[in-house]
Design a protein around this motif. Structure first.
Motif: not given
Length: 294
Positions: A155-163, A263-267
């Protein structure tokens, strides 16, 4: 007795041995062996392969782990509804989360959830390594990335961007990289996931996703330690935005190579497929989905 034997079987799997499970519940090794044998006789199949040093699940044993968790969850929820009424949520929730995200984002939310539901207990495992939910007896895990395991649901909580980031003090001494290839000349703080080190950092270069191999004198399997090393000016890190959001806002860390960030991945919240989640777990999942700061 079948229910109690199923509970003992799951305890054996979780603890990794018959003796350890027996000590946990106050049973002798002989009694644990007898009850496991009774369970195997009931199902007509060998459930565990045992050596002098370890145990491993047979195919039938792995199937029973999933089935036993479902049966026990349904039984426990039925008892809770009868004894406590439908409005109360009780029992222990076993969950796992990445170390940084767990400490800084998840734990405060768990505290609020437990205040709202005082009969709930939390058993939290913080780890940046892969965690076997079924083998560890976990109800739920918070994970980065897309789901690839067909035995799990998400179940998706949000997006995750690694930087890429570094402390101002490090940049003053070593300069600021302007292109990913320049990371080869910087001390990079490397995460280790199990036996694998995360030395190939992903970027978008000329419209294509590419990796750049990095090196450094500090490697750790704890994301919070990587963050602390970065804050102390020991090198450049590749971190989740969730973990360093406050550090970026206060200027303790500086984002680098922003034009090359992928691009962001999923959290996501991940849980075993085919199981009936207890009401307390469903309630926590709903709470996290609503309260998690996107």
């Amino acid at each position: 007795m079948l229910i109690e034997n199923l509970k003992l079987f799951l305890r054996i799997v979780e603890k990794g041995g018959l003796a350890a499970a027996g000590r946990e519940v106050g049973l002798s090794p002989a009694t644990v062996t007898d009850r496991l044998a009774a369970l195997e006789a009931h199902y007509g199949a060998r459930l565990l392969t045992r050596t002098t040093r370890s145990i491993s699940l047979t195919d039938e044993g792995r199937e029973l782990v999933t089935g036993a968790r479902r049966i026990l969850a349904e039984t426990e929820e039925t008892e809770a509804r009868i004894r406590l009424g439908v409005e109360k949520i009780s029992g222990t929730i076993h969950l796992s989360a990445p170390s940084d995200l767990g400490r800084n984002q998840i734990v405060p939310l768990l505290d609020r959830f437990m205040t709202m539901n005082p009969e709930v207990a939390i058993d939290l495992s913080l780890s940046d390594s892969y965690v076997d939910l079924v083998g560890r007896g976990l109800d739920l895990a918070i994970r980065y990335g897309e789901l690839s395991d067909s035995t799990m649901k998400a179940s998706r909580l949000g997006e995750n961007r690694r930087l890429v980031c570094a402390a101002p003090a490090y940049l003053e001494l070593n300069g600021t990289p302007l292109h990913p290839v320049e990371l080869a000349h910087h001390n990079c703080l490397v995460m280790r996931f199990g036996s694998n080190t995360d030395q190939d950092w992903s970027f978008v270069i000329d419209g294509e996703k590419r990796t750049c191999r990095v090196r450094g004198n500090r490697i750790a399997d704890d994301g919070d330690l990587i963050r602390q090393w970065c804050l102390n000016g020991h090198g450049v890190a590749f971190k989740s935005e969730w973990d360093i959001r406050d550090d970026l806002e206060t200027g303790r860390l500086v984002e680098l190579l922003e034009d090359f960030t992928p691009e962001p991945s999923a959290l996501q919240m991940v849980y075993p497929a085919g199981t009936v989640q207890p009401r307390r777990v469903r309630a926590l999942m709903e709470f996290l989905s609503k309260k998690f700061v996107r």
